[in-house]
Design a protein around this motif. Structure first.
Motif, PDB file in Angstrom:
ATOM      1  N   LYS A  11      22.125 -83.506 -38.550  1.00 38.54           N
ATOM      2  CA  LYS A  11      22.177 -82.705 -39.794  1.00 38.54           C
ATOM      3  C   LYS A  11      20.866 -81.845 -38.771  1.00 38.54           C
ATOM      4  N   HIS A  96      31.272 -81.238 -45.264  1.00 39.12           N
ATOM      5  CA  HIS A  96      30.045 -82.225 -44.838  1.00 39.12           C
ATOM      6  C   HIS A  96      29.858 -82.026 -46.554  1.00 39.12           C
ATOM      7  N   GLU A 168      32.458 -90.079 -48.018  1.00 40.01           N
ATOM      8  CA  GLU A 168      31.149 -90.050 -48.299  1.00 40.01           C
ATOM      9  C   GLU A 168      30.621 -89.519 -49.797  1.00 40.01           C
ATOM     10  N   GLY A 174      22.292 -90.546 -48.284  1.00 37.97           N
ATOM     11  CA  GLY A 174      20.325 -89.779 -48.623  1.00 37.97           C
ATOM     12  C   GLY A 174      20.232 -90.136 -49.569  1.00 37.97           C
ATOM     13  N   SER A 214      24.146 -93.434 -46.698  1.00 35.85           N
ATOM     14  CA  SER A 214      23.309 -94.681 -46.787  1.00 35.85           C
ATOM     15  C   SER A 214      23.627 -95.225 -46.014  1.00 35.85           C
TER      16      SER A 214
HETATM   17  P1  PGA Z   1      22.810 -90.909 -44.832  1.00 29.16           P
HETATM   18  O1  PGA Z   1      23.975 -89.254 -44.200  1.00 29.16           O
HETATM   19  O2  PGA Z   1      23.366 -92.188 -43.862  1.00 29.16           O
HETATM   20  O3  PGA Z   1      21.858 -90.326 -44.174  1.00 29.16           O
HETATM   21  O4  PGA Z   1      23.152 -90.826 -45.892  1.00 29.16           O
HETATM   22  C1  PGA Z   1      24.895 -89.814 -43.902  1.00 29.16           C
HETATM   23  C2  PGA Z   1      25.824 -87.931 -44.035  1.00 29.16           C
HETATM   24  O5  PGA Z   1      25.261 -87.673 -44.807  1.00 29.16           O
HETATM   25  O6  PGA Z   1      26.505 -88.181 -42.629  1.00 29.16           O
END
Ligand code: PGA
Length: 252
Positions: A11, A96, A168, A174, A214
Motif C-alpha cells: 500500500k 482493490h 477480500e 485492515g 487481516s
Molecule cells: P490487510 O490488507 O492484510 O492489512 O487487512 C489486505 C489487503 O488490503 O490486501
C-alpha cells in the motif's frame, strides 16, 4: 495441483530505501524451497529499485498496486501495464477495495485494467469482496459474483486461465477481523463454481483464488488449508519480513 501464491500489498508505505531493505530481508529469510509463489507490491516509486535489489532471484516477484488501461497519453498521474512491466513487474493488483471505495474504480474500469494487464503479459490479481452491510444483508455471493462476472466479461478461456482472483471482504481489510475459514471457503467455492459454469471446469480447477483481509502469521495456515483458498493477499502483515515469510511458510 494449484501452486499457492502469497502476495504482499505494501500500500502507501515505505520509502525507496525502506522498500529495498524489506525486499532484501524477505529474500534473506525465505526458505530456499517454498511451496508458494511469492510477490510483493511496493509503491510505484520503489518498484524499479526493489527489482534491482532482488537481482537474479526469481523467488520473489513484483506486482504493481494498480494501473491504468491505456499504454500512454494525456492521463496525468497514471501508470500503464507496459511501464510496470518495464520496471520489473509480472503482476498487478486490480480493483482493490480501497481503489473502488476511495478512487472511484468501477467494475468497468476493473475489467478494462485486467484486460490491459493481460495484453501486456502481466497477471491481473482481480480483487472482489463485499462490505459489512452487504454481508449482513445476505448479499455476499451476489456482490462477489457480480464483481467477478464483470471482470470476466469478454475474456476467453486462455485469458481467464492467467487471472488470479483475490477474495477480500472489505470488513476484514485492515481491521484485524478475519473471515472464518469456513466463510472464506464458501465464497471461494462459489467463485470457482462460477468460473466453472462460465468458462470451463478445467479453467476453474486451475484458477488461483487468494484470500485477503487481516491475514496474519497465526491465522494464515487455517485459511490456506481450505480446499479452495490458494494463498493470500496480505496488507499490514507484509510490511514486516518475519511475519510475511511466516505467512509464506504457512502455505505449506
Ligand atoms: P490487510 O490488507 O492484510 O492489512 O487487512 C489486505 C489487503 O488490503 O490486501
Amino acid at each position: 495441483m494449484r501452486r499457492p501464491l502469497v502476495a504482499g500489498n505494501w500500500k502507501l508505505h515505505k520509502t525507496i530505501g525502506e522498500s529495498v531493505a524489506l525486499a532484501r530481508a524477505i529474500l534473506h529469510r525465505l526458505p530456499r524451497e517454498t511451496r508458494a509463489d511469492v510477490l510483493v507490491a511496493p509503491v510505484f516509486t520503489a518498484i524499479h529499485a526493489v527489482h534491482g535489489a532482488l537481482g537474479e532471484s526469481t523467488r520473489v516477484g513484483l506486482a504493481g498496486q494498480s494501473c491504468y488501461f491505456h499504454d500512454e497519453g494525456a492521463y496525468t498521474g497514471e501508470v500503464s501495464p507496459a511501464l510496470l512491466k518495464d520496471a520489473g513487474c509480472e503482476a498487478v493488483i486490480v480493483g482493490h477495495s480501497e481503489r473502488r471505495q476511495l478512487f472511484g474504480e468501477t467494475d468497468e474500469t476493473v475489467r478494462r485494467k485486467a484486460g490491459a494487464c493481460l495484453s501486456h503479459g502481466l497477471t491481473p490479481i482481480v480483487c472482489v469482496g463485499e462490505t459489512l452491510e452487504q454481508r449482513e444483508a445476505g448479499t455476499t455471493e451476489a456482490v462477489v459474483l457480480g464483481q467477478l462476472d464483470a471482470a470476466l466479461e469478454g475474456l476467453d478461456a486462455s485469458s481467464v486461465r492467467r487471472l488470479v482472483i483475490a477474495y477480500e471482504p472489505v470488513w476484514a481489510i485492515g481491521t484485524g477481523r478475519t473471515a472464518q475459514p469456513a466463510d472464506a471457503q464458501a465464497v471461494h467455492a462459489a467463485i470457482r463454481a462460477r468460473v466453472s459454469a462460465r468458462v470451463s471446469p478445467d479453467v476453474a480447477a486451475g484458477l488461483r483464488v487468494l484470500y485477503g483481509g487481516s491475514v496474519k502469521a497465526d491465522n494464515a495456515a487455517a485459511l490456506m488449508a481450505c480446499a479452495d483458498v490458494d494463498g493470500a493477499l496480505v496488507g499490514g502483515a507484509s510490511l514486516d519480513a518475519a511475519s510475511f515469510v511466516a505467512i509464506v511458510e504457512a502455505a505449506g
